[in-house]
Design an enzyme around this catalytic site. Structure first.
Site, short mmCIF file in Angstrom:
data_model
loop_
_atom_site.label_atom_id
_atom_site.label_comp_id
_atom_site.label_asym_id
_atom_site.label_seq_id
_atom_site.Cartn_x
_atom_site.Cartn_y
_atom_site.Cartn_z
N GLY A 91 0.87 -1.16 0.00
CA GLY A 91 0.00 0.00 0.00
C GLY A 91 0.91 1.21 0.00
N ASP A 126 11.62 3.23 6.07
CA ASP A 126 11.65 4.45 6.89
C ASP A 126 10.72 5.53 6.35
OD1 ASP A 126 12.97 5.41 4.66
OD2 ASP A 126 14.91 5.65 5.63
N ARG A 187 -4.92 2.34 -8.86
CA ARG A 187 -4.05 1.42 -9.58
C ARG A 187 -4.78 0.14 -9.93
NH1 ARG A 187 1.14 3.02 -6.63
NH2 ARG A 187 0.42 4.72 -5.30
N ASP A 255 0.92 -2.60 -9.20
CA ASP A 255 0.68 -1.46 -8.32
C ASP A 255 1.30 -0.18 -8.87
OD1 ASP A 255 3.03 -3.13 -7.52
OD2 ASP A 255 3.49 -1.41 -6.26
N ASN A 256 2.04 -0.29 -9.99
CA ASN A 256 2.63 0.89 -10.63
C ASN A 256 1.94 1.24 -11.94
OD1 ASN A 256 4.51 1.26 -8.62
ND2 ASN A 256 6.11 0.11 -9.65
N ASP A 265 5.51 6.92 -10.68
CA ASP A 265 6.30 6.18 -9.70
C ASP A 265 7.61 5.68 -10.32
OD1 ASP A 265 6.90 5.40 -7.21
OD2 ASP A 265 5.55 3.69 -7.12
#
Length: 453
Positions: A91, A126, A187, A255-256, A265
């Site tokens: 996600g 991160d 997407r 997802d892209n 992306d």
């Protein structure tokens, strides 16, 4: 006549889907905010060009909500095939949807982020973005836009003053937060998630949302098939535009790929120096799954996964029939895209396809640089270094679509090969010299003006 200013028109349309589609999140607090890139051209199209410097930083570095738009950032939920392996645990992991608004063409647009902090989908990451990664995305989107590729646009890049550890570049390295302007972040993986959860109700809701808000159509009989038909057309055009641009996205996972057929992306992208179908962008793409010449196949495969997901709310046969139109649509689109870059007016489909095949053969045989070839050939002249009798014959009768009057044509071709990208980054990393970066953007925009129309 000057174009009147576009008014700022905020939206919150994504909220119509309901909270099963996203998670409210809080942006990271960054120790510093140094503006490195501001896209005033894009800002003018959504009514934000009048923002002052401090306001820009507040909204796109501190993520103070834009008036009338989303009160909280939303991390979108989706799944996806990553290098053909299904992953239900992804996600928005280092980005979120920050705002929605209308552009000059009345399209619903998203302002979304990359590197804005952790979310429930960050896993072990991160939530940050390296400055080099942000710089590369700005260069990629500027170049793609100039070359006629439907793409998200880099809206803002702000350096954030953190030191990041990364395995694929010298560390610690500088950090940044990017904001991109895009016509939706829905997407293929958004649909896959609902199919995985067997959530037909929300699948129907999502189909309606996309048709109404992204395609300006009311859902009718067999709305899922209509949606697939639209997505097949848009993604076939996307695949064709990559080929004409000589571009390799590098990570064409489901997802892209968004459902408006707009490229976005950007990670390990590259421009192919020559017409080499096996050329890859990602060092980890050992099998060449997303190599230059395999991108149409990869995008077609991804759209098949959308069809599989839509089986939750549609009969199979209409979806199969539509999927089978992808190759023909791609062939038409790649002819149009290559002839556009060649700078000639299309004639009739059979002859146009023959010309495109001859161009590909000439590029492959001669190993001429893609950018050099199209620069020299713009307007329909066969370049000496890459020409053959077949190419000259194929070009007979093709008229230029615009003259070579722009100053760009008196210089050298604009390209974006990896050595130049690294040199631009070295100037920033070693001397904090942003001059080559901004000069490159100016050169790209000059090329875009020369090609436009």
């Amino acid at each position: 006549m000057d174009t009147p200013p576009q008014p700022y028109r905020p939206e919150t349309t994504i909220l119509d889907l309901g909270d099963a589609f996203y998670d409210p999140v809080v942006a990271a607090h960054f120790p510093e905010t140094h503006l490195r890139f501001r896209n005033d051209s894009a800002a003018a199209e959504v009514g934000l060009e009048s923002l002052g410097g401090a306001e820009w930083i507040e909204h796109f570095g501190r993520f103070v909500p834009l008036p009338g738009s989303l009160e909280k950032p939303l991390a979108l939920r989706y799944h996806g095939h990553q290098f053909r392996n299904y992953n239900p645990e992804i996600g928005d992991g280092r980005g979120f949807l920050f705002a929605q608004l209308r552009d000059r063409d009345d399209r619903l647009m998203d302002l979304a982020t990359k590197g804005s902090g952790t979310t429930p989908w960050s896993r072990f990451g991160d939530g940050r973005l390296t400055l080099k990664g942000g710089m590369r995305e700005v260069l990629a989107t500027e170049m793609l836009e100039a070359l006629g590729v439907p793409t998200s646009r880099s809206f803002s890049l702000i350096e954030t003053g953190e030191e990041l550890e990364r395995n694929d570049e010298p560390s610690p390295t500088r950090s940044a937060v990017l904001v991109r302007l895009s016509h939706s972040h829905v997407r293929i993986g958004t649909f896959q998630r609902l199919a995985y959860l067997r959530d037909a109700e929300n699948m129907t809701r999502l189909v309606g949302y996309v048709l109404r808000n992204l395609y300006d159509e009311e859902p009718g009989d067999n709305a899922p098939a209509r949606l697939l038909d639209l997505v097949v057309g848009r993604t076939a055009t996307l695949a064709a535009s990559y080929m004409a641009a000589g571009f390799v996205h590098g990570v064409l996972n489901t997802d892209n790929i968004n459902v408006t057929g707009e490229s976005f992306d950007y990670g390990p992208w590259r421009w192919a120096p020559t017409w080499d179908p096996a050329f890859t962008a990602a060092y980890f793409d050992h099998a060449g799954l997303y190599a230059f010449g395999r991108q149409p196949e990869a995008i077609h495969w991804n759209v098949m996964q959308l069809a599989v997901a839509l089986r939750a709310v549609s009969e199979a046969q209409p979806l199969i029939d539509i999927l089978e139109t992808f190759p023909e649509r791609y062939q038409r689109a790649v002819s149009d895209a290559i002839l556009w870059r060649l700078g000639v007016v299309p004639r009739e489909p059979t002859r146009d396809r023959a010309l495109v095949q001859t161009i590909e053969q000439a590029l492959t045989r001669s190993e001429t640089g893609i950018d050099r070839f199209f620069f020299d050939a713009f307007g329909g002249t066969a370049p000496e270094g890459a020409a053959s009798d077949d190419l000259r014959a194929a070009l007979v009768g093709y008229a230029p679509r615009k003259p070579r009057a722009h100053a760009y044509w008196s210089g050298v071709p604009c390209s974006m090969l990896i050595d130049e990208v690294e040199a631009i980054w070295s100037a920033i990393a070693e001397r904090d010299d942003w001059g080559p970066f901004h000069a490159k953007i100016d050169a790209i925009r000059q090329m875009g003006e020369a090609l436009a129309g």
